[in-house]
Design a protein around this motif. Sequence first.
Motif, short mmCIF file in Angstrom:
data_model
loop_
_atom_site.label_atom_id
_atom_site.label_comp_id
_atom_site.label_asym_id
_atom_site.label_seq_id
_atom_site.Cartn_x
_atom_site.Cartn_y
_atom_site.Cartn_z
N ILE A 19 0.83 -1.21 0.00
CA ILE A 19 0.00 0.00 0.00
C ILE A 19 0.86 1.25 0.00
O ILE A 19 0.60 2.20 -0.73
N ALA A 20 1.93 1.24 0.79
CA ALA A 20 2.80 2.42 0.83
C ALA A 20 3.50 2.62 -0.50
O ALA A 20 3.64 3.75 -1.00
N GLY A 21 3.95 1.51 -1.11
CA GLY A 21 4.66 1.61 -2.38
C GLY A 21 3.78 2.09 -3.51
O GLY A 21 4.19 2.94 -4.32
N VAL A 22 2.55 1.57 -3.58
CA VAL A 22 1.64 1.96 -4.66
C VAL A 22 1.24 3.43 -4.51
O VAL A 22 1.29 4.20 -5.48
N VAL A 23 0.87 3.83 -3.30
CA VAL A 23 0.45 5.21 -3.08
C VAL A 23 1.60 6.18 -3.34
O VAL A 23 1.45 7.17 -4.06
N GLY A 24 2.76 5.87 -2.77
CA GLY A 24 3.91 6.74 -2.98
C GLY A 24 4.38 6.75 -4.42
O GLY A 24 4.73 7.80 -4.97
N GLY A 25 4.38 5.57 -5.05
CA GLY A 25 4.84 5.47 -6.43
C GLY A 25 3.96 6.25 -7.39
O GLY A 25 4.46 6.97 -8.27
N ILE A 26 2.63 6.13 -7.23
CA ILE A 26 1.73 6.84 -8.13
C ILE A 26 1.78 8.35 -7.88
O ILE A 26 1.66 9.15 -8.82
N ALA A 27 1.98 8.72 -6.61
CA ALA A 27 2.08 10.15 -6.29
C ALA A 27 3.27 10.79 -7.00
O ALA A 27 3.20 11.94 -7.46
N VAL A 28 4.37 10.04 -7.11
CA VAL A 28 5.58 10.57 -7.74
C VAL A 28 5.57 10.33 -9.24
O VAL A 28 5.94 11.20 -10.04
N PHE A 29 5.14 9.12 -9.64
CA PHE A 29 5.10 8.75 -11.07
C PHE A 29 3.69 8.27 -11.42
O PHE A 29 3.39 7.08 -11.34
N PRO A 30 2.80 9.18 -11.81
CA PRO A 30 1.42 8.79 -12.14
C PRO A 30 1.35 7.72 -13.24
O PRO A 30 0.38 6.95 -13.28
N GLN A 31 2.39 7.66 -14.08
CA GLN A 31 2.39 6.65 -15.16
C GLN A 31 2.43 5.23 -14.61
O GLN A 31 2.09 4.27 -15.32
N LEU A 32 2.84 5.09 -13.33
CA LEU A 32 2.87 3.77 -12.72
C LEU A 32 1.50 3.13 -12.72
O LEU A 32 1.38 1.89 -12.81
N ALA A 33 0.46 3.94 -12.65
CA ALA A 33 -0.90 3.41 -12.65
C ALA A 33 -1.20 2.62 -13.91
O ALA A 33 -1.86 1.58 -13.87
N ASP A 34 -0.71 3.09 -15.05
CA ASP A 34 -0.93 2.37 -16.31
C ASP A 34 -0.27 1.00 -16.28
O ASP A 34 -0.84 0.01 -16.75
N GLY A 35 0.93 0.94 -15.72
CA GLY A 35 1.62 -0.34 -15.62
C GLY A 35 0.88 -1.30 -14.70
O GLY A 35 0.78 -2.50 -14.99
N LEU A 36 0.34 -0.77 -13.59
CA LEU A 36 -0.37 -1.62 -12.65
C LEU A 36 -1.66 -2.18 -13.24
O LEU A 36 -2.06 -3.29 -12.92
N THR A 37 -2.30 -1.42 -14.14
CA THR A 37 -3.50 -1.95 -14.78
C THR A 37 -3.17 -3.15 -15.66
O THR A 37 -3.94 -4.11 -15.72
N TRP A 38 -2.02 -3.10 -16.32
CA TRP A 38 -1.60 -4.23 -17.14
C TRP A 38 -1.19 -5.42 -16.29
O TRP A 38 -1.47 -6.58 -16.64
#
Length: 266
Positions: free
Chosen positions: A47-66
């Motif tokens: 949870i900390a990694g996903v929240v922090g990662g998306i906050a810094v790199f919003p593009q991470l969300a696209d990767g997580l959907t895949w």
Amino acid sequence: MSRQFVEANFFLLAFQGLLVALTGAGIPPWLDRLKSRGWALLLPVSIAGVVGGIAVFPQLADGLTWVAFLLVPPGAMLALGWALHGARPWFAIIGAALFVFAWVKTGTLAGDAAAALCTALSAATLGRVLAGIVPVLYLKLGIVAFAVLDAILVFGNQLQAPNAVLNAAVPAAGLPQLQYLELHYASMGYGDVFVAGVLGAVLATERRKQWPVGLLVFVLAELWDLLFLLDSINTLPATVPIALALIAVELKPWLTRRRPGISSAS
């Protein structure tokens, strides 16, 4: 709260309770080499990694959907074919059919409900695997840590923005979103069902009765969600009732311990 929200939320909370009640225990022998208490960190770190990662790199969300699109369907198939109590190998076909239906009916309530069910089922597989390679004590601590972090992030208004970015991401046009559970009027994050699957697998590993705890999770979650009646609250950490149920289960032997009887001479 609208009637549609109450109805949709009921099913999402039921998914959590059923995961607690139905997730099994045990792993294939070839996974024994992966056993380590360090895997328990996957709970709070995720949870900390996903929240922090998306906050810094919003593009991470696209990767997580895949990642979800590729891993959730086989996870759902494994749940019906192996990870749940009463699973049968041929039940995996049902998981595949659910995914196909979710894909064909993407955007409709029925299709998104099938996608949500696939996502929830995959959490059972992940929970069973995790409980098979991590000592249960560390998983219990991980569940509580996850819930505490979840509450801090939600009530500190730090989760909502990254969560909105993740929920809005789509792997590609026309493909179902499997990174969270969405029933149009209510939604739930993957972590909320992930923790439920882990608790179910922990209970199964310890050979404890799961259905009463699953029901307890559902009741606590319904009571917890009464906070939505407050106009100032539109997001709640859905892992808190799961952690509370775990704490109640752990405290029960102490609370129900019979006191020594007092005898008197006649």
